[in-house]
Design an enzyme around this catalytic site. Structure first.
Site, short mmCIF file in Angstrom:
data_model
loop_
_atom_site.label_atom_id
_atom_site.label_comp_id
_atom_site.label_asym_id
_atom_site.label_seq_id
_atom_site.Cartn_x
_atom_site.Cartn_y
_atom_site.Cartn_z
N TYR A 153 0.83 -1.22 0.00
CA TYR A 153 0.00 0.00 0.00
C TYR A 153 0.86 1.26 0.00
O TYR A 153 0.44 2.31 -0.49
CB TYR A 153 -0.94 -0.03 1.21
CG TYR A 153 -2.23 0.71 1.00
CD1 TYR A 153 -2.99 0.54 -0.16
CD2 TYR A 153 -2.72 1.57 1.97
CE1 TYR A 153 -4.18 1.21 -0.34
CE2 TYR A 153 -3.92 2.25 1.79
CZ TYR A 153 -4.65 2.06 0.64
OH TYR A 153 -5.83 2.74 0.47
N LYS A 160 -3.50 8.02 3.32
CA LYS A 160 -4.67 7.72 4.15
C LYS A 160 -4.44 8.14 5.60
O LYS A 160 -5.38 8.56 6.29
CB LYS A 160 -5.00 6.23 4.08
CG LYS A 160 -5.55 5.77 2.74
CD LYS A 160 -6.88 6.42 2.39
CE LYS A 160 -7.49 5.80 1.15
NZ LYS A 160 -8.76 6.46 0.75
#
Length: 254
Positions: A153, A160
């Site tokens: 990720y 995020k």
């Protein structure tokens, strides 16, 4: 009477009918809301998808990197509805170099793109819609748990984490306008966004086994239901929160 009866909702980021955003728009209409959509790039595709809703919804173009689009958004939405009670931020993007295990080698320009589109746009969208939310309302963003360093990720995880911090600051500054600001942290889903993440299969293989409640990678309705609930009047005193809709994985070690 649905829980969004009479409410006016803006849903961003609809691309396919497999997206969380589409399911939010569908459920919002079923619960009584009037819905306006935004799309970026392939607007003709978004317009076709919009026709699959219970009631076809207008589609507006919104590139969150385009200042003119943001500056004119309130006027353009105002041509469709006389105000907004809820806004859904379902916008995220990172160049390929920012994903897939390339964390140490990602150039700043690509990191900057990921942060602007996936994090800063949350604030940009809130400010753009503020003139239409004179009676208050609810801003809901879509998140992926940023408390851990997940495989593959990479810089999207950093973006995020910034989104989660931005959520708290927006809650602080928009509270005086009676606007609640919350995130829904969904587990991995087989959406168009997921397909762009190299190595996404690592999540697919492990998440359903780890989740105490189990996890269906193709079912966006739990996340959509959480978004709709947060835009309803059933959470009148909840802001700055992250609601995890991931089968419980965030709570389990190992």
């Amino acid at each position: 009477m649905g829980i969004l009866e009479g409410k006016r909702i803006l849903v961003t980021g609809v691309l396919t009918d497999a997206s969380i955003a589409f399911n939010v728009a569908k459920l919002a209409q079923e619960e009584g809301a009037t819905v306006v959509l935004t799309g970026f790039g392939r607007l003709s595709l978004v317009e076709r998808i919009a026709k699959r809703l219970p009631s076809p919804a207008p589609v507006l173009e919104l590139d969150v990197q385009n200042t003119e689009h943001l500056d004119t958004l309130a006027d353009r939405v105002g041509e469709q509805v006389d105000g907004l009670d809820g806004v859904v931020h379902s916008i995220a993007f990172a160049p390929q170099s920012a994903l897939g295990g390339n964390f140490l080698n990602t150039p700043w320009d690509d990191v900057a793109t990921a942060v602007q589109v996936s994090t800063y746009s949350y604030k940009s969208l809130a400010v753009a819609c503020l003139p239409l939310m004179k009676e208050g309302g609810s801003l809901v963003g879509l998140d992926f748990d940023a408390s851990k360093a997940w495989p593959v990720y990479d810089w999207m995880g950093v973006a995020k984490a910034g989104l989660e911090s931005c959520n708290r600051y927006l809650a602080r500054d928009l509270g005086k306008h009676n606007i609640r600001v919350n995130l829904v942290a969904a587990g991995p889903l087989r959406t168009m966004a997921a397909k762009s993440i190299p190595g996404f299969k690592e999540f697919e293989d492990s998440w359903p086994e780890k989740a105490p409640l189990g996890w269906d990678l193709s079912d966006t309705s739990p996340a959509a239901r959480a978004c709709v609930a947060l835009m309803s009047d059933w959470f009148p005193a909840t802001t700055g929160e992250i609601v995890h809709v991931d089968g419980g994985v965030h709570a389990i070690g190992g």
